[in-house]
Design an enzyme around this catalytic site. Sequence first.
Site, mmCIF file in Angstrom:
data_model
loop_
_atom_site.group_PDB
_atom_site.id
_atom_site.type_symbol
_atom_site.label_atom_id
_atom_site.label_comp_id
_atom_site.label_asym_id
_atom_site.label_seq_id
_atom_site.Cartn_x
_atom_site.Cartn_y
_atom_site.Cartn_z
ATOM 1 N N TYR A 69 0.840 -1.205 0.000
ATOM 2 C CA TYR A 69 0.000 0.000 0.000
ATOM 3 C C TYR A 69 0.868 1.246 0.000
ATOM 4 O O TYR A 69 2.046 1.204 0.362
ATOM 5 C CB TYR A 69 -0.939 0.012 1.223
ATOM 6 C CG TYR A 69 -0.219 0.229 2.540
ATOM 7 C CD1 TYR A 69 0.315 -0.835 3.257
ATOM 8 C CD2 TYR A 69 -0.072 1.516 3.073
ATOM 9 C CE1 TYR A 69 0.977 -0.632 4.454
ATOM 10 C CE2 TYR A 69 0.582 1.722 4.275
ATOM 11 C CZ TYR A 69 1.103 0.647 4.964
ATOM 12 O OH TYR A 69 1.757 0.853 6.150
ATOM 13 N N CYS A 70 0.253 2.359 -0.412
ATOM 14 C CA CYS A 70 0.898 3.675 -0.315
ATOM 15 C C CYS A 70 -0.204 4.695 -0.042
ATOM 16 O O CYS A 70 -1.310 4.324 0.350
ATOM 17 C CB CYS A 70 1.685 3.996 -1.578
ATOM 18 S SG CYS A 70 0.685 4.029 -3.075
ATOM 19 N N THR A 71 0.054 5.977 -0.264
ATOM 20 C CA THR A 71 -0.913 7.012 0.098
ATOM 21 C C THR A 71 -2.174 6.965 -0.760
ATOM 22 O O THR A 71 -3.287 6.889 -0.240
ATOM 23 C CB THR A 71 -0.279 8.416 -0.055
ATOM 24 O OG1 THR A 71 1.000 8.395 0.545
ATOM 25 C CG2 THR A 71 -1.149 9.479 0.582
#
Length: 313
Positions: free
Chosen positions: A174-176
């Site tokens: 995941y990321c932002t």
Amino acid sequence: MSIQVISFYRFQTFDPDRVQELTVEIAKLRGDFNIRGLFILGAEGVNCTFSIAPDQADQAKAKFRNWFGDVTFKDSFCAKHPFDDLKVKVRDEIVTAHRPHLRPTNQPHRHISPTEWQQKMNDPDVVVIDTRNRYEYDIGHFQGALNPDTREFGSFPQWLSKSGLPKDKKILIYCTGGIRCEKAILEMEEQGYRDVYQLDGGILNYLSERQKQNFTNNFEGECFVFDYRVAVDDKLAPTQTYKLCPHCGQPAQEKIDCIQCGSNAIVCATCLDESDRHTCSKNCAHHFRMGHRSRRQPTAKTGNSGHVSVDSK
Ligand SMILES: [Zn+2]
Ligand SMILES: [Zn+2]
């Protein structure tokens, strides 16, 4: 909350003429809608975060759908524009991985929704990796996520190759807002990982869906964002905890008195290790290094002018 903040990205091949046209069209939106924000355009697509009055948001979104197809918008709200101006930049990579041959397409590739993410996280055999930078991980991350401890996204491939993670492991990344994972997953596949999934729309989409569906929040802390809000809390409201460090642009919460001018300031823990950064601004740090005599005239300004960019949203 009188301003809507919207982000989206799209991988789509544009020829140089189209990039030029879009640059001009987007710049015009400042007059049409009073949009502010940062748009990064290139041959591989578009990546942006912008702010706008909520009553104009749907009209602007329609325009972007018209140009870029069926993109997923991530919305949040704040009291005032978190950008000074509207900027459009043309770059080789719309998110910098230093891996230009990794070209995501506009077809979702092993995306999982926040609901599926929530279910998969319960599997004790699964490995969760945070593809963001260390200062982002430090202020908030998913429970039990691995921290690659990188300073920039371009270091992720190198970290991965040394990580020793088994290639057949089920991995969630995941990321932002999702864009870094689009490249990270291709990198992982290139390195031989076969069972990787990416969180669709990233943390921002997760926190938004969590409010609608009311599932347990597995994201602890706050989510760093690349504008003057610095971070958003679990309800996607601007942080009440962090300011932007005037020296390095990272989340800061250490209260100091500027040793140059005496004003109150907030800097990050890392910068506290350097004496010239016990100052309220880059300007005061410069004067301190030059040995200019301290004026010691307290002012109300707390210096919130650090480096901000949405390069690696
Ligand atoms: Zn700092
Ligand atoms: Zn100062």
